[in-house]
Design a protein around this motif. Structure first.
Motif, PDB file in Angstrom:
ATOM      1  N   ALA A 271      -2.896  -1.264  58.322  1.00  0.00           N
ATOM      2  CA  ALA A 271      -4.346  -1.047  58.386  1.00  0.00           C
ATOM      3  C   ALA A 271      -5.051  -2.299  58.909  1.00  0.00           C
ATOM      4  O   ALA A 271      -5.989  -2.220  59.716  1.00  0.00           O
ATOM      5  CB  ALA A 271      -4.880  -0.660  57.014  1.00  0.00           C
ATOM      6  N   SER A 272      -4.586  -3.469  58.463  1.00  0.00           N
ATOM      7  CA  SER A 272      -5.174  -4.722  58.945  1.00  0.00           C
ATOM      8  C   SER A 272      -4.896  -4.921  60.432  1.00  0.00           C
ATOM      9  O   SER A 272      -5.759  -5.409  61.175  1.00  0.00           O
ATOM     10  CB  SER A 272      -4.616  -5.900  58.148  1.00  0.00           C
TER      11      SER A 272
ATOM     12  N   ASN B 206      -2.999   6.977  56.040  1.00  0.00           N
ATOM     13  CA  ASN B 206      -1.909   6.726  55.095  1.00  0.00           C
ATOM     14  C   ASN B 206      -1.208   5.397  55.341  1.00  0.00           C
ATOM     15  O   ASN B 206      -0.177   5.117  54.713  1.00  0.00           O
ATOM     16  CB  ASN B 206      -0.877   7.863  55.186  1.00  0.00           C
ATOM     17  N   ALA B 207      -1.732   4.583  56.258  1.00  0.00           N
ATOM     18  CA  ALA B 207      -1.077   3.312  56.580  1.00  0.00           C
ATOM     19  C   ALA B 207      -1.208   2.340  55.414  1.00  0.00           C
ATOM     20  O   ALA B 207      -2.198   2.361  54.663  1.00  0.00           O
ATOM     21  CB  ALA B 207      -1.700   2.718  57.829  1.00  0.00           C
TER      22      ALA B 207
ATOM     23  N   LEU C 239      -2.035   6.276  67.907  1.00  0.00           N
ATOM     24  CA  LEU C 239      -1.758   6.367  66.468  1.00  0.00           C
ATOM     25  C   LEU C 239      -2.487   7.560  65.880  1.00  0.00           C
ATOM     26  O   LEU C 239      -3.712   7.622  65.915  1.00  0.00           O
ATOM     27  CB  LEU C 239      -2.223   5.080  65.775  1.00  0.00           C
ATOM     28  N   PRO C 240      -1.768   8.541  65.358  1.00  0.00           N
ATOM     29  CA  PRO C 240      -2.412   9.728  64.786  1.00  0.00           C
ATOM     30  C   PRO C 240      -3.366   9.366  63.652  1.00  0.00           C
ATOM     31  O   PRO C 240      -3.174   8.368  62.955  1.00  0.00           O
ATOM     32  CB  PRO C 240      -1.229  10.569  64.271  1.00  0.00           C
TER      33      PRO C 240
END
Length: 211
Positions: free
Chosen positions: A111-112, A105-106, A98-99
């Protein structure tokens, strides 16, 4: 009876052989007793030697048994731990795929999810560490074939030759045994390392690689 008749020399000839026989029997009995004592002393020394040998063997057996039990407890999870390292590797790859910009920006849900995966990876490594599994940190160290597996060479004149400059896959040890060697890149073209004055045990020389 005269004094002359009382002299031992004047005893009847039949009594002399009997007295000699008694003396010989007494001497033989004394010699037999001496031989018996010497035989008992020799037997006692032999029994003492056997007892000491038996005690030494029992002590060695006790020590070997203690070591085997300790090793069995410490290294029984080697196969399972090695399999769990594969799970840890997959979690790391998932996170690395995952960059960084996408992480920043997720949305809240993604993000969780990322945070949950990171927590699982950390918890997995913590549980492995509780069971004696430790991660190797070879970067910057001299290449050691007991702990490291060289995958490629990197031209680098800033560090001594054969220095680990990159870790491709983390390595782990369990107790004193290598669970998985670290896959690394080593430097090439730098100055040769100056031999140490103390020619003691080489790094990793006593490491048991049978885990």
């Amino acid at each position: 009876m005269s004094e002359e008749n009382k002299s031992p020399d004047n005893q009847p000839d039949g009594l002399k052989p009997e007295a000699e026989a008694v003396n010989e029997a007494a001497a033989a009995a004394e010699e037999s007793a001496v031989d018996a004592v010497e035989a008992l002393m020799a037997e006692n020394a032999e029994l003492k030697d056997r007892a000491l040998r038996t005690m030494a063997e029992m002590e060695n057996l006790r020590r070997r048994t203690e070591k085997e039990v300790k090793d069995a407890r410490q290294y029984a999870v080697s196969g399972f731990a090695r399999d769990m390292l594969t799970v840890s590797d997959n979690l790391s790859r998932a996170l690395e795929a995952l960059p960084e910009d996408d992480r920043k920006n997720a949305d809240a849900g993604v993000a969780s999810l990322i945070e949950g995966v990171e927590m699982i990876e950390r918890d997995l490594l913590n549980q492995l560490e509780k069971n004696g599994v430790s991660k190797l940190e070879p970067e910057g160290q001299k290449f050691d074939p007991n702990f490291h597996q060289a995958m490629f060479e990197v031209p680098n004149t800033a560090v001594p030759n054969n220095t680990v400059v990159q870790v491709v896959q983390a390595g782990y040890v369990i107790g004193e045994r290598v669970l998985r060697p670290a896959m690394v890149g080593v430097s090439k073209g730098g100055p040769k390392e100056t031999p140490k004055a103390d020619a003691g045990t080489e790094p990793g020389e006593t490491v048991d690689k049978s885990a």
